[in-house]
Structure formats: C-alpha cells, structure tokens
Write a protein that holds these residues in place. Sequence first.
Motif, mmCIF file in Angstrom:
data_model
loop_
_atom_site.group_PDB
_atom_site.id
_atom_site.type_symbol
_atom_site.label_atom_id
_atom_site.label_comp_id
_atom_site.label_asym_id
_atom_site.label_seq_id
_atom_site.Cartn_x
_atom_site.Cartn_y
_atom_site.Cartn_z
ATOM 1 N N TRP A 36 87.412 49.505 129.034
ATOM 2 C CA TRP A 36 86.708 48.561 129.911
ATOM 3 C C TRP A 36 85.214 48.887 129.990
ATOM 4 O O TRP A 36 84.377 47.979 129.947
ATOM 5 C CB TRP A 36 87.338 48.596 131.299
ATOM 6 N N ASN A 37 84.894 50.156 130.094
ATOM 7 C CA ASN A 37 83.482 50.544 130.141
ATOM 8 C C ASN A 37 82.757 50.174 128.847
ATOM 9 O O ASN A 37 81.609 49.720 128.859
ATOM 10 C CB ASN A 37 83.361 52.052 130.380
ATOM 11 N N LEU A 61 83.622 47.668 126.869
ATOM 12 C CA LEU A 61 83.468 46.209 126.877
ATOM 13 C C LEU A 61 82.302 45.784 127.760
ATOM 14 O O LEU A 61 81.495 44.915 127.382
ATOM 15 C CB LEU A 61 84.765 45.563 127.367
ATOM 16 N N VAL A 62 82.243 46.360 128.912
ATOM 17 C CA VAL A 62 81.140 46.018 129.814
ATOM 18 C C VAL A 62 79.792 46.399 129.188
ATOM 19 O O VAL A 62 78.819 45.647 129.277
ATOM 20 C CB VAL A 62 81.334 46.745 131.174
ATOM 21 N N VAL A 106 79.102 46.538 125.918
ATOM 22 C CA VAL A 106 78.788 45.584 124.847
ATOM 23 C C VAL A 106 78.327 44.261 125.425
ATOM 24 O O VAL A 106 77.362 43.638 124.939
ATOM 25 C CB VAL A 106 80.023 45.407 123.941
ATOM 26 N N ALA A 107 79.027 43.788 126.491
ATOM 27 C CA ALA A 107 78.626 42.525 127.114
ATOM 28 C C ALA A 107 77.217 42.624 127.687
ATOM 29 O O ALA A 107 76.427 41.682 127.597
ATOM 30 C CB ALA A 107 79.630 42.158 128.215
ATOM 31 N N ALA A 108 76.907 43.780 128.243
ATOM 32 C CA ALA A 108 75.562 43.947 128.785
ATOM 33 C C ALA A 108 74.513 43.898 127.682
ATOM 34 O O ALA A 108 73.456 43.265 127.837
ATOM 35 C CB ALA A 108 75.486 45.280 129.548
ATOM 36 N N TRP A 109 74.810 44.550 126.536
ATOM 37 C CA TRP A 109 73.855 44.506 125.428
ATOM 38 C C TRP A 109 73.716 43.098 124.865
ATOM 39 O O TRP A 109 72.610 42.672 124.501
ATOM 40 C CB TRP A 109 74.289 45.466 124.332
ATOM 41 N N ILE A 110 74.838 42.378 124.798
ATOM 42 C CA ILE A 110 74.759 40.977 124.310
ATOM 43 C C ILE A 110 73.897 40.152 125.257
ATOM 44 O O ILE A 110 73.075 39.319 124.832
ATOM 45 C CB ILE A 110 76.169 40.388 124.174
ATOM 46 N N GLY A 111 74.098 40.347 126.557
ATOM 47 C CA GLY A 111 73.271 39.617 127.513
ATOM 48 C C GLY A 111 71.798 39.952 127.361
ATOM 49 O O GLY A 111 70.930 39.083 127.464
#
Length: 332
Positions: free
Chosen positions: A252-253, A255-256, A258-263
């Motif tokens: 989960w960490n 994923l979060v 990666v999502a933060a970097w994508i954002g």
Amino acid sequence: MRTARKRTAAAVLLTAALALTGCGAGSGGSASDGKADAAAKPAEAGREGAADGSAGSGAAGKPAAKVPEQKHVIRTAELSVEVKDAAKALTDARRAAVDAGGRVENESTQRVDGTSLTSQIVLRVPQERYDSVLAALSGAGKLLDRRADAKDVTDQVVDVDSRIATQRASVARVRALMNRAEQLPDVVTLESELSRRQADLEALLAQQASLKDRTSLATITLHLSEAEKAVPDEPVEEESRPGFGEALGGGWNALVGVAAWIGIVLSALAPWLVVALIGFLLWRRLVRPRLAARDRDRGPEVLPDSPVRNAAGAAVAPGATKAPQPREAPEK
C-alpha cells in the motif's frame, strides 16, 4: 626686602625638598640597608648586655639568639583527580576550603558527551592549613596529576614596605612646603609634584596589598573528572520473515508513493496539456473546416480511362469487338 627674602627662602626650600625626595625615592636599597643596620644595633646591644650580665654572675657568656625573620612565601598547587561522582567531590572541596578558613575563588562545570561531568574549582586557603587541605583533596579519588610551587618573596615585601615609608615621608615634605609657599608658581609646581608622588604611593600600596593577599592565602586549583562509563551493547535483533500485514502495508505504501509521483508528473505537465488542447480545438474549429471547403470547390478529380485489354493482356482499341472466347467442352 622682606618679599625678596621670602621668595629666596621658598625657592631654596623647594629645591632642597625635591633633591632630598629624589634621593630618598631612588635609594630603596640604601633604606633597606639602614633598616638592617638599625635592626642589627639592638641585637648587638643585647649581646653586650647578656655578656656583661653573665660576666657579673660568673656564668659562661652565650650570645643572645636572633629573632627569626618572617618569611613571605607564595604557595600554589594544581591537582587533577578522577572521581566517581564529580558533583559530590566538588561539594566536599568547597566544604574543605570553608572549614579551613578560606574561600572559593571561581568554579566551572561542564558535561562531556552527555554522560560525564568535569569541574574546575580554584580555592584560597590560609598558609597554615595549606598542607592539610591539599592532602584531603588529593585523596578524594584517583590522583592523575599534582604540581606544587613555593616562591619566596620576602625581599620583595621588605623592599615595597621600605619604598612606601620613603614615599610617605616625601609626600609629607611636599605638603609642608605647600603650607609655607606664598607665590602662585611655587604652589602650582608643588601641587604637580604632590600629585605625582601620591600616585606613586598608591601604586606601591596596591602592590603591597597584592603581596599580602598572595602570601597569606595559598591558591589550589582542582580539576575533577569522572571515569568513562561503559555503554552496554545493544542486542542484535534476528532477521525474521515479514508477515501478511507488513507485506500488505508495504504494498500500500508503494502504491501511494507511485500515485503521488504520478500526480506530481501530471501537475508538472498540466500547463503543456492545456496549451496542446487549446491548439487542437483551434485547429478543429478554424483550420479543418477551411480545408474541407477548399476540397469541395475543386470537385472530383477525373482520371484517364485505362485501356481495355484482352485475355492475352494486349491492349484493345475502344469500339473493337471482343475476340470470341473458346467454348469449354462438355463434360461426359
């Protein structure tokens, strides 16, 4: 006539006083010798009286014993002691100095590496209690270093006392001349000379007070330090296999993250995407309709007729009859 005589007498007195004072101030050694001679005369008289008395009584004559001259000594010592508890040893050192009739001159304490204390204290104790206090401080713990010094300043003390007596007599003579002076130039000269000699007298008195303080109280500088404490080693934890919850939390960490970097990347590209979208809309609404209208105005493109070819592949002129095709034989 009387005024002239008074001026002459004042000038003679002033010159004589300055000459006598200069000789007295510059001959400290001779004053000391005079004191020594004066002190020696009573001793010789005592010896002569003792000899006469012994001769009258018929006993063997013995010279009278000299009174020992007082010694003036400056004592200093420096100690380095390793103790278990620096705070307690510091308290004991203060108490030892006060009980001996002395005082604490200055003190400083600091913590080293967040674990041990180091302290430095300067003690002033009377000369007669110097040895006992020094022995007590040396036995407070493990003695690392000890340095002691004794400096005899008897001659310096005697010289300063003699110079003070001479300077006081000089000041008294100048004041007596001022009381008899009548002319203003003489008064001004005498006042200047009196100020200079009083300043010299005050400097000598300060030097005498410093010598008295250093010879009456000994100075002991004590350095206290604690022994280094052994730090226990931290136990090494055995490596263990991560559980399901730890794996799920790690995923989960990730994923979060990666999502933060994508954002973050999309936020950086957002201005460029907006510009590209505006350019696409302008092309679709303005440029594309104009291109389509231009193509309609031109009409369909007419292509030349392709020549007709026969079965053999040879070109056939338009309007010519086609060659008869051979019939297929009927199946039997």
